[in-house]
Scaffold this active site. Structure first.
Site, PDB file in Angstrom:
ATOM      1  NE  ARG A   1      -3.848   0.006   2.585  1.00 30.60           N
ATOM      2  CZ  ARG A   1      -5.116  -0.354   2.366  1.00 30.60           C
ATOM      3  NH1 ARG A   1      -5.435  -1.599   2.189  1.00 30.60           N
ATOM      4  NH2 ARG A   1      -6.074   0.546   2.348  1.00 30.60           N
TER       5      ARG A   1
ATOM      6  CE1 TYR B   1      -4.333   6.925  -3.210  1.00 33.77           C
ATOM      7  CE2 TYR B   1      -4.604   6.318  -0.911  1.00 33.77           C
ATOM      8  CZ  TYR B   1      -5.036   7.015  -2.027  1.00 33.77           C
ATOM      9  OH  TYR B   1      -6.171   7.804  -1.953  1.00 33.77           O
ATOM     10  CG  ASP B   2      -0.646   4.128   2.620  1.00 34.06           C
ATOM     11  OD1 ASP B   2      -1.528   4.125   1.755  1.00 34.06           O
ATOM     12  OD2 ASP B   2      -0.643   3.345   3.586  1.00 34.06           O
TER      13      ASP B   2
ATOM     14  N   GLY C   1       3.227   8.101  -1.249  1.00 35.13           N
ATOM     15  CA  GLY C   1       3.077   9.104  -2.305  1.00 35.13           C
ATOM     16  C   GLY C   1       2.252  10.276  -1.806  1.00 35.13           C
ATOM     17  CE  LYS C   2      -3.658  10.641  -2.950  1.00 36.06           C
ATOM     18  NZ  LYS C   2      -4.351  11.771  -3.592  1.00 36.06           N
TER      19      LYS C   2
ATOM     20  CG  PHE D   1     -19.919  -5.213   0.177  1.00 35.47           C
ATOM     21  CD1 PHE D   1     -18.900  -6.065  -0.256  1.00 35.47           C
ATOM     22  CD2 PHE D   1     -19.982  -4.914   1.543  1.00 35.47           C
ATOM     23  CE1 PHE D   1     -17.974  -6.595   0.646  1.00 35.47           C
ATOM     24  CE2 PHE D   1     -19.062  -5.449   2.444  1.00 35.47           C
ATOM     25  CZ  PHE D   1     -18.059  -6.286   1.997  1.00 35.47           C
TER      26      PHE D   1
ATOM     27  CG  ASP E   1     -12.654 -10.905  11.717  1.00 34.05           C
ATOM     28  OD1 ASP E   1     -12.562  -9.755  11.217  1.00 34.05           O
ATOM     29  OD2 ASP E   1     -12.293 -11.156  12.886  1.00 34.05           O
TER      30      ASP E   1
ATOM     31  CD  GLN F   1     -11.999  -5.632   7.556  1.00 36.96           C
ATOM     32  OE1 GLN F   1     -12.386  -6.470   8.365  1.00 36.96           O
ATOM     33  NE2 GLN F   1     -11.826  -5.918   6.282  1.00 36.96           N
TER      34      GLN F   1
ATOM     35  N   PRO G   1      -5.743  -1.354   7.096  1.00 37.71           N
ATOM     36  CG  PRO G   1      -5.612   0.939   6.725  1.00 37.71           C
ATOM     37  CD  PRO G   1      -5.735  -0.367   5.997  1.00 37.71           C
TER      38      PRO G   1
END
Ligand code: NAD
Ligand code: UDP
Length: 323
Positions: free
Chosen positions: A142, A145-146, A148-149, A191, A206, A209, A286
């Site tokens: 990840r 992205y993280d 980079g931001k 979804f 599960d 989160q 996360p």
């Protein structure tokens, strides 16, 4: 007076909503996009508007134009898409930001940058205030992205301090709504599409989160208010709180487990034959996320108005209309 506005990444989900809102307020809007995750379908209805221009361009390559305001949104936002070409993702975040800030410096444009709750990583502070520095893996899947931001935020802070570029940043928490791409890969579009087509609802891990889901109209309203604030007032507000850089969380603090989201989706689509299935949790996903929006409330007199139940119904109606 009509403002000239550039939106990088304007053919994407949020960018197309922003373009529509700005045009409805009489502004002149140019959308720049390389269509990596965005699509012209999102802006077809705008192409005939004489105040609208589309520019097919990659934000990592320098560009020129005289604009009053630049909204920097160019960057894939869904984990499956930003991990598809990770080098391009971090390059887009950093070099795209630099090109935007360089143009703003030369033309005295005001800059709005879309940062993200992902800069907090897998947070150890809950809910997350702007003062929290985050918990981010620099080496994970990840990180393109993280990090980079995070680097883009640093560029904004330094162009402000060193060159006095008028930059304003929002840290956006999970935002959803109509015009998300049906194959976007993020949880709400997944979804809803799965439930509409009687496919398995894929819960990663599960499903315990959490995320806090914001309807897109609430985000656009907060962004508009931030960009319309007088610079002196903005500086005073942040200086009064010991902050030198204007950055504000924008999200809906109503927190849900992913399991609760699946339940609500099926509740709103009672004819669906979908079953829930559990799949492995992606790396560095996360565990929980919820914005502290005290700053946004004080600065902008803003709070989100659209609860998940209502926003989800609008989103379902949109995806149903695509069938
Ligand atoms: P999106 O993927 O729908 O839109 C991103 C747009 O950027 C797409 O149109 C894409 O084609 C374009 N783009 C990507 N790379 C580009 C490049 N190199 N040059 C030009 N255009 C490029 O995603 P979104 O949800 O609309 O997100 C918009 C912005 O908001 C992103 O910067 C994202 O990081 C930020 N953000 C979104 C969320 C969210 O929940 N939706 C949360 C936090 C931050
Ligand atoms: N998720 C899930 N099923 C899906 C897609 C996502 O359970 O089909 C989970 C994902 O693991 C994460 C949460 O939903 O915990 C939000 O994922 P999304 O990709 O929407 O955004 P993120 O907040 O992770 O960037």
């Amino acid at each position: 007076m009509t403002r000239k506005i550039l939106i990088t990444g304007g053919a994407g989900f949020i960018g197309s909503h922003l373009a529509r809102r700005l045009l409805s307020e009489g502004e002149e809007v140019t959308v720049m996009d390389n269509l990596f995750t965005g699509t012209k379908v999102n802006i077809y209805d705008l192409l005939d508007n004489p105040r609208f221009t589309f520019m097919l361009h990659d934000v990592t390559h320098p560009f020129w134009g005289q604009f009053d305001e630049i909204y920097n949104l160019a960057c894939p936002a869904s984990p499956i898409h930003y991990q598809r070409n990770p080098v391009e993702t971090i390059k887009t975040s950093f070099m795209g930001m630099m090109n935007v800030l360089d143009l703003a410096l030369k033309t005295k444009a005001r800059v709005f940058h879309t940062s993200t709750s992902e800069i907090y990583g897998d947070p150890e502070v809950h809910p997350q205030p702007e003062s929290y520095w985050g918990n981010v893996n620099t080496l994970g899947t990840r990180s393109c992205y993280d990090e980079g931001k995070r680097a883009a935020e640093t560029l904004c802070a330094d162009y402000l301090r060193e060159y006095n570029v008028d930059v304003r940043m929002v840290r956006i928490f999970n935002t959803y709504g109509p015009s998300m791409h049906p194959q976007d890969g993020r949880v709400i579009s997944n979804f809803v599409m799965q439930a509409l087509h009687d496919k398995d609802i894929t819960l990663y891990g599960d499903g315990s989160q959490t995320r806090s889901f914001q309807y897109v109209d609430d985000l656009i309203e907060a962004g508009m208010r931030l960009m319309r604030l007088d610079r002196a007032k903005l500086d005073r507000f942040f200086a009064g709180r010991g902050m030198t850089v204007p950055v504000v969380n924008v999200g809906n603090p109503d927190e849900y487990t992913i399991r609760q989201l699946a339940d609500e989706t099926l509740r709103q689509l009672p004819a669906s034959k979908s079953q829930m299935v559990f799949q492995p949790l992606p790396k560095d996903d996360p565990r929980r996320r919820k914005p502290d929006i005290t700053l946004a409330a004080e600065l902008l007199g803003w709070s989100p108005k659209i609860p998940l139940r209502e926003g989800l119904a609008q989103t379902i109606a949109y995806f149903r209309g695509l069938q």
